[in-house]
Design a protein around this motif. Structure first.
Motif, short mmCIF file in Angstrom:
data_model
loop_
_atom_site.label_atom_id
_atom_site.label_comp_id
_atom_site.label_asym_id
_atom_site.label_seq_id
_atom_site.Cartn_x
_atom_site.Cartn_y
_atom_site.Cartn_z
N ALA A 1 0.82 -1.22 0.00
CA ALA A 1 0.00 0.00 0.00
C ALA A 1 0.85 1.27 0.00
O ALA A 1 0.59 2.20 0.75
CB ALA A 1 -0.96 -0.02 1.18
N SER A 2 1.88 1.29 -0.83
CA SER A 2 2.76 2.47 -1.00
C SER A 2 3.53 2.85 0.25
O SER A 2 3.97 3.97 0.39
CB SER A 2 1.94 3.68 -1.47
OG SER A 2 1.25 3.38 -2.63
N ARG A 3 3.69 1.89 1.19
CA ARG A 3 4.40 2.20 2.42
C ARG A 3 5.82 1.64 2.44
O ARG A 3 6.51 1.75 3.44
CB ARG A 3 3.66 1.62 3.63
CG ARG A 3 2.37 2.32 3.97
CD ARG A 3 1.65 1.56 5.05
NE ARG A 3 0.45 2.22 5.50
CZ ARG A 3 0.35 2.99 6.56
NH1 ARG A 3 1.42 3.23 7.30
NH2 ARG A 3 -0.79 3.52 6.90
N GLY A 4 6.24 1.01 1.37
CA GLY A 4 7.56 0.38 1.38
C GLY A 4 7.47 -0.92 2.15
O GLY A 4 6.40 -1.39 2.50
N SER A 5 8.63 -1.53 2.41
CA SER A 5 8.59 -2.78 3.16
C SER A 5 9.28 -2.58 4.50
O SER A 5 10.41 -2.09 4.56
CB SER A 5 9.29 -3.89 2.38
OG SER A 5 10.59 -3.50 2.06
N LYS A 6 8.60 -2.95 5.54
CA LYS A 6 9.07 -2.82 6.92
C LYS A 6 9.41 -1.37 7.28
O LYS A 6 9.08 -0.45 6.55
CB LYS A 6 10.26 -3.75 7.19
CG LYS A 6 9.95 -5.21 6.95
CD LYS A 6 11.12 -6.07 7.37
CE LYS A 6 10.82 -7.54 7.13
NZ LYS A 6 11.97 -8.36 7.48
N GLY A 7 10.00 -1.16 8.42
CA GLY A 7 10.39 0.18 8.82
C GLY A 7 9.37 0.82 9.76
O GLY A 7 8.30 0.28 10.03
N GLN A 8 9.73 2.01 10.24
CA GLN A 8 8.95 2.68 11.28
C GLN A 8 7.55 3.06 10.82
O GLN A 8 6.61 3.03 11.59
CB GLN A 8 9.69 3.94 11.74
CG GLN A 8 9.07 4.60 12.96
CD GLN A 8 9.91 5.75 13.51
OE1 GLN A 8 10.91 6.11 12.92
NE2 GLN A 8 9.51 6.29 14.61
N TRP A 9 7.40 3.39 9.53
CA TRP A 9 6.11 3.92 9.07
C TRP A 9 5.29 2.88 8.33
O TRP A 9 4.22 3.20 7.81
CB TRP A 9 6.35 5.12 8.15
CG TRP A 9 7.38 6.05 8.67
CD1 TRP A 9 8.57 6.34 8.11
CD2 TRP A 9 7.33 6.78 9.90
NE1 TRP A 9 9.27 7.21 8.90
CE2 TRP A 9 8.52 7.49 10.01
CE3 TRP A 9 6.38 6.89 10.92
CZ2 TRP A 9 8.81 8.31 11.10
CZ3 TRP A 9 6.66 7.71 11.99
CH2 TRP A 9 7.85 8.40 12.08
N ALA A 10 5.76 1.63 8.26
CA ALA A 10 5.08 0.63 7.44
C ALA A 10 3.78 0.13 8.06
O ALA A 10 2.84 -0.20 7.35
CB ALA A 10 6.01 -0.54 7.17
#
Length: 169
Positions: free
Chosen positions: A31-40
């Motif tokens: 959903a356009s959030r990238g993969s993993k990370g603080q905002w995923a």
């Protein structure tokens, strides 16, 4: 101006981004959030301007010194004797509610202070929390009365009574 270019670059209705609707939408899978990370993940919030990435924040690193008197400070409305002379008639009783009624006391306050600037030509009964020496003299000189409203009673701190000592038999 050319009327064919008036609306160029103006988009009245922007379509809502429909996320998580498969690879064909362009916003599928993550959903356009990238993969993993603080905002995923859902519910991720942006940090506040004071957040320093886990480092001890500046306001906690700086030593705290000093003292604020704002906890105990009280705000008094200040009224001069000359203003009372203009606003009230001979023989009137002046208190906080009557001062508000005539527009001499505006806003929240803990009490009223009467100061001695100006002249008084009327006999008034004035009820206030504090009088300056000159104000009290001017009011009583014209046959008026000054009544000091006492401050609220201080709370009793230690209500416990000392026990009588036990005697061993």
């Amino acid at each position: 101006m050319d009327l064919s270019t008036v609306h160029q670059g103006v988009h009245k209705f922007r379509l809502k981004k429909r996320v998580g609707r498969g690879p064909g939408s362009g916003h599928g899978k993550t959903a356009s959030r990238g993969s993993k990370g603080q905002w995923a993940s859902a519910g991720a919030k942006m940090p506040t301007p004071l957040f320093e990435g886990g480092q001890m924040p500046l306001f906690r690193r700086i030593p705290k010194r000093g003292f604020s008197h704002a906890t105990w400070a009280r705000h008094f409305l200040i009224v001069n004797v000359g203003d009372l002379d203009k606003a009230f008639n001979d023989g009137d009783t002046v208190d906080q509610s009557s001062l508000r009624r005539v527009g001499l006391a505006k806003g929240p306050a803990d009490g009223v202070r009467i100061l001695g600037t100006g002249d008084l030509s009327k006999q008034l009964t004035v009820k206030a929390h504090h009088f300056s020496k000159s104000a009290a003299e001017k009011i009583t000189a014209k046959g008026g009365k000054t009544e000091v409203i006492p401050p609220p009673a201080k709370p009793k701190r230690n209500k416990m009574k000392a026990r009588a000592p036990k005697h061993s038999s």
